[in-house]
Write a protein that holds these residues in place. Structure first.
Motif, short mmCIF file in Angstrom:
data_model
loop_
_atom_site.label_atom_id
_atom_site.label_comp_id
_atom_site.label_asym_id
_atom_site.label_seq_id
_atom_site.Cartn_x
_atom_site.Cartn_y
_atom_site.Cartn_z
N ASP A 95 0.83 -1.21 0.00
CA ASP A 95 0.00 0.00 0.00
C ASP A 95 0.86 1.26 0.00
N ALA A 96 1.96 1.21 0.76
CA ALA A 96 2.85 2.37 0.80
C ALA A 96 3.42 2.66 -0.58
N ARG A 97 3.82 1.61 -1.28
CA ARG A 97 4.39 1.82 -2.62
C ARG A 97 3.33 2.35 -3.59
N ASN A 98 2.09 1.87 -3.44
CA ASN A 98 1.02 2.38 -4.29
C ASN A 98 0.81 3.88 -4.07
N VAL A 99 0.82 4.29 -2.80
CA VAL A 99 0.70 5.72 -2.49
C VAL A 99 1.88 6.48 -3.08
N PHE A 100 3.09 5.93 -2.90
CA PHE A 100 4.30 6.58 -3.41
C PHE A 100 4.21 6.80 -4.92
N ASP A 101 3.74 5.76 -5.63
CA ASP A 101 3.65 5.85 -7.09
C ASP A 101 2.55 6.82 -7.54
N GLU A 102 1.50 6.99 -6.68
CA GLU A 102 0.38 7.88 -7.03
C GLU A 102 0.69 9.35 -6.74
N MET A 103 1.68 9.60 -5.92
CA MET A 103 1.94 10.98 -5.48
C MET A 103 2.26 11.89 -6.66
N PRO A 104 1.55 13.02 -6.79
CA PRO A 104 1.83 13.94 -7.90
C PRO A 104 3.19 14.61 -7.75
N GLN A 105 3.63 14.78 -6.53
CA GLN A 105 4.97 15.32 -6.28
C GLN A 105 5.51 14.72 -5.00
N ARG A 106 6.84 14.60 -4.93
CA ARG A 106 7.49 13.99 -3.78
C ARG A 106 8.61 14.91 -3.31
N ASP A 107 8.87 14.87 -2.01
CA ASP A 107 10.05 15.54 -1.47
C ASP A 107 11.00 14.49 -0.91
#
Length: 679
Positions: free
Chosen positions: A126-138
């Motif tokens: 689930d964490a990776r799914n959220v990570f891949d969905e994020m429009p931007q990351r810091d």
């Protein structure tokens, strides 16, 4: 899933008013949104989730009336934080689902909180799914994922993300170095730490260097450890006492005990972990005196030893067979009120059994409200080694009745009890019960015990059949058991076969050569005995010297075979001479057939007289009052002649003489031995 008509939505509102009569949940959007925050602050977590989900249903109904209701970011932050702290994965998924369906557009902070919540709850998919969905990351987003993978040992996935990071901070490096260290890949941890040091903008923190120090300790690599120590000093991190403890442990594991002690002395506020670690380092380096001295300092300090400290000290007493020291430690433990259910109690049992005081070991077990498996197993093994196999098997039955499940070590001790007593059929019964009754798998140790039992009983045909059917390759210990049985029963052919296998496994072990030489000498095959000794000399193998020791008034006296160095040597020789005369009058016949040289019988007898355990026994007789029990320890297995001679000595002197050799305890009393001449 959440479609409801308008009337059902209003009924939900009525239900809410019943559940929270003192709360005005529905006056305004602002008050509604504050309810969740207030519930979270009051740790009414489940109610907060319910409120949020019910608000969603009301929101759908109100939206039909032209009103749109969305919780603020603070509400989501509060809920996600609580889900993360309490590892409430299912509730966290509900919050995430609400975010998706409510129309709320999360910023990077809430995305990161969701990411961290899933990682902490162990749901990396689930964490990776959220990570891949994020429009931007810091950098925080990347760190959460890298650390999440590293924490559960998926260091390859963590490293892949680490290498893809657009920028890294000290947390990124720490996560990877720590991940490698935990995964038992210390070399990779040190390579990465070294790379970090070369980068201008990468600064190690306390956690990074702690992991690097642990990696250097686990290899162990003193060069890397010293380099990291230098980094710590240059980075100004040398005020952290946790790091000092890590450095002390690293130096100790690398064999640099003096450096470890220097670090230890620099720690101002030493905790029990530091004390215990340093004491343990001394014991593992066989620097017994310094270890016990430091333990005495600990006892006199303001720090109280814990069960790990006591276990380490008691294990050292067991290794040294120093019962007097062990008793002092036991007394101190009793005075400060140690937990009888702790594993320190197991170490007490082990210490007493190894020192031959089986009654004290039993007393410790009897004092435990619920003895653990280690205590039971130690007592079972202790009775077996002390020549009381019936009690050993009795305590195994008590273990089963207590509801404790035996493990493979327990069965090693049970089979050993059968071996020492010659209980072949009983041993076979226990061996088969391991799989059939207790659901365990046979280990190499179990087969070794069974083969030893059969070899001692002279059932060579049966043991060769078992060896051929073993699911694993026979170990050196198994072949040594076969060789020992052949020595007892004079089976030269099978002894040669066992010796050849042992020569392949460990050609440098002198015991095989010496035993074969014994077997050839006993069979009168002097040419073969000479060839065996020549082969031994040609490859540079030397026999381990036999030594025996005894404690008189807390002072240890050590004797070697034919030792003349003891101050009382002349009195000891005179005492043995008088004892030998009386022994022969009682029927003692020296076992000259076991002397390894083809010399005259008179010379053989003289060689036998000066074996180390006889010297130790004679000294103990001279140094104690009549009737005092004697306890002697030997590093090798006792020979047949010494065993026979000490039986006669116990009868002549009316003494109880206990001799612990490398195999077991022999309790001699009134001309009999507890092993019943079967060892």
């Amino acid at each position: 899933m959440f479609k409801r008509n308008l009337s059902s939505s209003y009924s939900t509102q009525i239900d809410f008013k019943k559940r929270f009569p003192n709360k005005k949940f529905f006056k305004s959007n602002q008050e509604d949104d504050g309810v969740v925050d207030r519930l979270c602050k009051n740790k009414r977590f489940g109610e907060a989730i319910d409120v949020l989900c019910e608000e969603r249903h009301l929101g759908e109904a109100v939206q039909l009336l032209g009103r749109v209701k969305k919780p603020p970011a603070s509400t989501y932050c509060s809920l996600i934080q609580v889900c993360s702290q309490t590892r409430a994965l299912e509730e966290g998924k509900k919050v995430h689902e609400h975010i998706k369906t409510s129309g709320f557009v999360p910023g990077v902070v809430i995305w990161n909180r969701l990411l961290g919540m899933y990682a902490k709850c162990g749901s990396l998919v689930d964490a990776r799914n959220v990570f891949d969905e994020m429009p931007q990351r810091d950098v925080c987003s990347w760190n959460i994922m890298v650390n999440g993978y590293a924490e559960v040992g998926l260091v390859e996935e963590a490293r892949k993300l680490f290498d893809e990071m657009p920028e890294r901070d000290s947390y990124s490096w720490t996560a990877m170095v720590t991940g490698y260290a935990k995964k038992n890949q210390p070399e990779d941890a040190l390579v990465l730490y070294s790379l970090m040091q070369k980068l201008p903008n990468s600064k190690a923190n306390v956690f990074t260097v702690s992991s690097a120090v642990a990696a250097a300790a686990s290899i162990p690599c003193i060069r890397s450890g010293k380099e990291i120590h230098g980094h710590i000093v240059r980075a100004g991190l040398d005020s952290d006492e946790v790091l000092w403890s890590s450095l002390m442990d690293m130096y100790g594991k690398c064999g640099c005990v003096e450096e470890a002690r220097n670090i230890f002395d620099k720690i101002v506020d030493k905790d029990v972990v530091s004390w215990t670690s340093m004491i343990d380092r001394y014991f593992k380096s066989r620097r017994w005196r310094e270890g016990f001295s430091l333990f005495s300092e600990l006892v006199g300090s303001c720090t109280r030893p814990n069960e790990y400290t006591f276990a380490g000290v008691l294990n050292a007493c067991a290794d040294l067979t120093s019962e007097e020291l062990g008793k002092q430690v036991h007394g101190y433990m009793t005075r400060i009120g140690f937990d009888p259910s702790s594993f320190a109690s197991s170490s007490l049992v082990d210490m007493y059994t190894k020192c031959g005081n089986i009654e004290s070991a039993k007393h410790v077990v009897d004092g435990c409200p619920k003895p653990n498996l280690v205590s039971w197993t130690s007592l079972i093994g202790g009775y077996a080694q002390n020549g009381e196999p019936e009690k050993s098997l009795k305590y195994f039955d008590l273990l089963l009745k207590s509801g404790t499940k035996p493990d493979h070590i327990t069965f090693v001790n049970v089979l050993s009890a059968c071996t020492h007593a010659g209980l072949v059929e009983k041993g076979l019964e226990y061996f088969h019960s391991i799989t059939e009754k207790h659901g365990l798998s046979h280990t190499d140790d179990h087969y070794t015990c069974l083969v030893d039992l059969l070899a001692r009983s002279g059932r060579f045909e049966q043991l060769t059949s078992i060896i051929s059917e073993m699911p694993m390759k026979p170990s050196k210990f198994l072949w040594a058991s076969v060789l020992g049985g052949c020595s007892t029963h004079g089976n030269v052919d099978l002894a040669e076969e066992a010796a050849q296998e042992l020569f392949k496994i460990e050609p440098e072990n002198p015991a095989t050569y010496v035993t074969m030489a014994n077997i050839y000498a006993a069979a009168g095959k002097w040419e073969e005995e000479v060839r065996m000794r020549k082969r031994m000399r040609d490859i540079g193998v030397t026999k381990s010297p036999g030594s025996s020791w005894t404690e008189i008034k807390r002072e240890r006296h050590v004797f070697m075979a034919a030792d003349t160095s003891h101050p009382m040597h002349n009195q000891i020789v005179e005492c043995l001479g008088e004892l030998t005369k009386k022994m022969k009058e009682e029927g003692y016949v020296p076992a000259t057939n076991l002397v390894l040289h083809d010399v005259e019988d008179e010379q053989k007898e003289e060689n036998l007289v000066y074996h180390s355990e006889k010297l130790a026994v004679a000294f103990a007789i001279l140094s104690t009052q009549e009737g005092t029990a004697i306890k002697v320890f030997k590093n090798l297995r006792s020979c047949v002649d010494c065993h026979s001679a000490i039986k006669f000595i116990s009868k002549i002197t009316k003494r109880k003489i206990t001799v612990r050799d490398s195999t077991r305890f022999h309790c001699f009393e009134n001309g009999q031995c507890s092993c019943r001449d079967y060892w």
